[in-house]
Enzyme design. Structure first.
Site, mmCIF file in Angstrom:
data_model
loop_
_atom_site.group_PDB
_atom_site.id
_atom_site.type_symbol
_atom_site.label_atom_id
_atom_site.label_comp_id
_atom_site.label_asym_id
_atom_site.label_seq_id
_atom_site.Cartn_x
_atom_site.Cartn_y
_atom_site.Cartn_z
ATOM 1 N N TYR A 1 -1.508 4.619 -0.031
ATOM 2 C CA TYR A 1 -0.828 5.827 0.464
ATOM 3 C C TYR A 1 -1.702 7.082 0.459
ATOM 4 C CZ TYR A 1 1.144 6.607 -4.389
ATOM 5 O OH TYR A 1 1.370 6.789 -5.718
ATOM 6 N N GLU A 2 -1.219 8.099 1.136
ATOM 7 C CA GLU A 2 -1.990 9.344 1.368
ATOM 8 C C GLU A 2 -3.299 9.051 2.109
ATOM 9 O OE1 GLU A 2 -0.035 11.480 0.884
ATOM 10 O OE2 GLU A 2 1.178 10.928 -0.840
#
Lengths: 596, 596
Positions: B442-443
């Site tokens: 994620y990110e």
């Protein structure tokens, strides 16, 4: 949502085009009648069973897990597992490579290898139930008395009963010499067995009418340590002379572990409360008898990870072709769509090709080893049997550790291809990662495998087994060294062969000064050795592909590209591993324990 | 059963002995009053909160997960999470490094970095609730109108309300240019927002009275692609002018994902049914505003993995000292016991030291970067601010990807130390592995980080940012090159620095011919760059340790041994990575998509 297609074409390539399985097997008396058509037909049917019956139960089995009724000590496997097992038995699959003397079909181990790869791809947790049984079958077949064999082998062969291996106790796993379970001799020739076992895979379930536990325990007069361990057969229900089930033996499942993965398989705590058992093999020689199971189990664990690598790869490819996201850095490849399919991105391809190269390389190595195992079991030539046994012994820890470490990398890569969706249970990818993780641990951790390889299989016999394998590599290098188009494969293979020889000698020298040098080098060494074996098989596969690529079958083009990828992108890992290995023991031991 | 002790001594080493945080911070006008005592006191209290309040909820949170009431769209976090959050707010922790203009304590980001490392060690899933809030705070602080700031920042600062980042949609994650959520302007200056978001961490819960969603959406006149995206603030409850909560905004949690890990954090599907929102920043410039959150979040994700590495290490060490199994190959080390503690085995030490070197190296790099961030935010010197900003930009993708990949390796090693027990939930180790896995995704996946590093941060500005960092390395090499005892650290550092320079040039040349070469090289490149940064900090730490080892404090001895281990056993990975990187694009792209 996940999908699985049995990789029959690639299995056939390895069996028939790479290894001439038909020829090797026909030379073995029990398999004189085998032919490629039979092999293919069996695998096709096995593939259908795996993909159509087992695969649909994989995600549901993970979600549901197993349930223990604490009052009755009975365990319920996930929905559908029992029915699938009934189909498995009905189809005659348990008996595939079992001894015809006990109702088996007597087909080669090589076929079982391929069948199990597919079943592991489809459902590792389910496949452990028959897998453990087969280990119990082999131990009894090798070491049981004729009476025990007559009593248990037909039922294990048919699959009517299943088996387990009861080794681990709470305070001992790797170090079985510490085990405490006791066996007291009874007047009737049986033993009364008491103790606590943990981590018993397929230890209790509702798939079969009876469960045949193979239990390590100590006799009253046993010497301390690993030389005082005996092996016993302890059935859940005591069989009557007519083969029907008699009274319940007090060997109870008293707990199930909550695990990271393989939720569909019951990992049981087993309490033996004076359970009735019978000695298998000689007193105090249980570890040797157990190693028959263990060696088979180690190959089996490598095969579990091979299966997971294949199925993870297939799903990641499907997603990478379907999912559109971003444009290629070199410009749009699907200009009619709002973004390009992610398979255009080089790193996505790298992750996919890594899994593919690990799957196909692992398959070649595993089928080759299975053929050697068939030779070990069935050749009429003593020297050939010994040579095959040596090679199986050498390759077993590599198959177990290298393939399972590779699968951890590969399933994680394949999950990464899915981005955030890979982390979500629904897509099935994270289960492959969780399931793959146990394979690096059980049946001897991968560190234990590396010590077995470097300490026992390589250094202990002065490198004899390694040299024998090295000769095959050298012969291939010699034969193909003249071919211009094989240079790109032969040169790095020859180079790595030289480096392994040198590295082995270096470690051997250091180990004479301090045996702990073996422990410091072993894990890196096994990975380097694994790459040597892979490089050998990838070069051999490239040779076949080069010869046949003119046929127009794109299979050979793909094989060649994957071989090139392996040599360009994966083999270079050995450069760092060799350096780390050479750094030796000192950087590991310099720090005082208290400072950790 | 697991344990956690805040690594205050090592934090203080990095802050005070390695980086002179007090000196650097005092030079910044807003932090002129800071001193080491304050820093230490805050970290000590923060460590207590993490270890005493959050840590006991980590395993139970994983087991229990979050619950969605589909009728009310309300989500219940695991037991104890709400109470722990109340304590967090009461302790004033949310405001630690927030702007005093909105009630913040105005302390350096560096302190928040250390606090969050400890909270992540203790409970990553819980820590994501305030973590996401802080991202929302930063985006509003940087881009919100004064009115929006006045309305939301005090509540986010106090922690009374929490925040989220609503970016991803089912068909787009990496490629936000594809997003479809719509924002229609209303007469009152607000917008009516409709669409579906997924993977919204901390997206709905019962910890705070209100949730402030920051939502990416398209205005009616928006150009296609990523240049037509705007950012909106969409509160769960519409705040009244007096700050109290008004009507429920139709932004609903319509589902929770079942995930591999971070079960204690609600990963929400969010449906916006004409929800009321307000524009943050300029129309169509939402991606830029969002990147304020995103950059902070990327550092935060690296920090999550740093925390997991530390706690996994601590537990593996405790187990390795306690668990007895087998004898050392060099002979018994604990002859009074039936076996030796497993920490005597070289490979167990290798796994432990790998995690330790990753944790301590990661901590040095992360705190260094946080200090640069403080300089970027608060220096009175423009050139210094710019230089710091450049360095933060360069190091952010390395922190995100290198630390999270390392944590995946480290937590898996630490789990392996436990053998079969590592696979069992009860021991807590497998949760660290499962939790760590999301951090690579994620990110911005780690592939995206590598493209950001190589494409944007290194090649796009002709290597300016990299050269600036390289200058610091070269200066250190120059300064310490005269020291005999520093040779073992300086030589490999200087060597790797040269190799990175050369590799960067090579890739740059190839990329001019085909931009896809960047994508082929980036992941290996980032890992090599990560090792360069690690080698720099490990050499610097070794220098301090060498200077102080005469003090008799064994801390410095341990630091020195860990540095030596890093250079001997981990840095050599770069040899293989560089080779793989140099193999370039062709082996990845040669195979036709249809052949996968």
């Amino acid at each position: 949502m996940p999908q699985y297609t049995p990789p029959l074409r690639d299995m056939q390539f390895v069996l028939h085009e790479l290894l001439d399985a038909e020829g090797s097997l026909k030379a073995l008396p029990p398999h004189a009648e085998i032919d490629a058509q039979t092999i293919n037909a069996v695998l096709e049917e096995g593939g259908k069973f795996a993909s159509q019956v087992l695969f649909p139960l994989n995600q549901s089995g993970d979600r549901e897990g197993c349930t223990l009724d604490k009052a009755t000590h009975e365990v319920q496997a996930p929905a559908g597992f029992k029915q699938a097992y009934a189909q498995y038995v009905e189809g005659g699959w348990p008996s595939l490579s079992c001894d015809p003397a006990y109702g088996g079909q007597g087909l080669p181990v090589t076929l079982n290898q391929c069948l199990y790869e597919m079943m592991n791809s489809a459902n590792q947790a389910w496949t452990m139930y028959p897998g453990l049984s087969h280990g119990a079958y082999e131990a009894l077949h090798a070491h049981g008395s004729p009476e025990l064999q007559q009593r248990y082998l037909p039922k294990l062969t048919s699959g009517e009963w299943t088996g387990t291996m009861c080794l681990t106790e709470p305070h001992c796993g790797t170090d079985l010499g510490l085990l405490r379970t006791k066996a007291e001799p009874q007047d009737d020739g049986s033993y009364r067995i008491s103790g606590s076992k943990i981590f018993i895979s397929a230890g209790e379930h509702d798939l079969a009418a009876n469960i045949v536990h193979l239990v390590l325990a100590r006799l009253p007069d046993a010497p301390a340590g690993s030389k005082g361990i005996s092996l016993f057969v302890v059935p859940k229900f005591l069989p009557k002379d007519d083969g029907s089930l008699g009274e319940r033996n007090p060997v109870f499942c008293t707990g199930l572990e909550h695990k990271m993965g393989i939720h569909g398989n019951a990992t049981a705590q087993i309490t033996l409360e004076g359970a009735k058992g019978w000695l298998v093999g000689q007193p105090h020689k249980g570890l040797a008898a157990m190693f028959v199971m263990m060696n088979a189990a180690r190959l089996g664990v490598g095969n579990q990870s091979l299966g997971l690598t294949e199925v993870a790869y297939q799903n990641a490819v499907a997603y990478a072709k379907d999912r559109i996201q971003m444009r290629a850095l070199s410009g749009p490849k699907a200009p009619d769509q709002p973004a390009d399919p992610i398979i255009v991105h080089p790193d996505v391809r790298k992750m996919l090709l890594t899994a593919r190269a690990f799957a196909e390389g692992g398959r070649a190595m595993a089928i080759y080893t299975a053929l050697q195992l068939d030779t070990e079991l069935a050749s009429s030539d003593d020297a050939e049997r010994q040579a095959a046994a040596d090679e199986v012994a050498l390759l077993t820890p590599i198959i177990k550790a290298f393939i399972t470490d590779n699968a951890w990398l590969a399933t994680s890569h394949c999950m990464q291809v899915f981005g955030g969706h890979g982390y979500i249970a629904e897509w099935g990818m994270e289960q492959y990662v969780r399931d793959a993780r146990i394979n690096m641990i059980y049946e001897g951790t991968n560190t234990i495998q590396s010590l077995d390889l470097l300490g026992r299989k390589v250094l202990a016999d002065g490198g004899k087994k390694l040299k024998a394998f090295g000769k095959k590599v050298a012969q291939f290098v010699e034969d193909e060294g003249v071919s211009e188009e094989m240079q790109e494969f032969i040169n790095p293979l020859a180079d790595l062969g030289d480096k392994v020889t040198k590295l082995t000698t270096e470690i051997g020298m250091k180990a004479m000064r301090n045996p702990d040098e073996v422990g410091a080098a072993a894990v890196d060494y096994l990975r380097v050795a694994g790459h040597l074996v892979f490089a050998y098989f990838w070069a051999r596969m490239a040779k076949v592909a080069l010869e046949k690529q003119g046929s127009g079958d794109p299979f050979y083009t793909a094989k060649l590209h994957t071989a090139r990828f392996y040599f360009a992108k994966l083999l270079p890992e050995t450069a760092g591993l060799i350096r780390s290995c050479r750094a030796g023991l000192e950087p590991l031991m310099a720090m005082d324990e208290a400072l950790f």
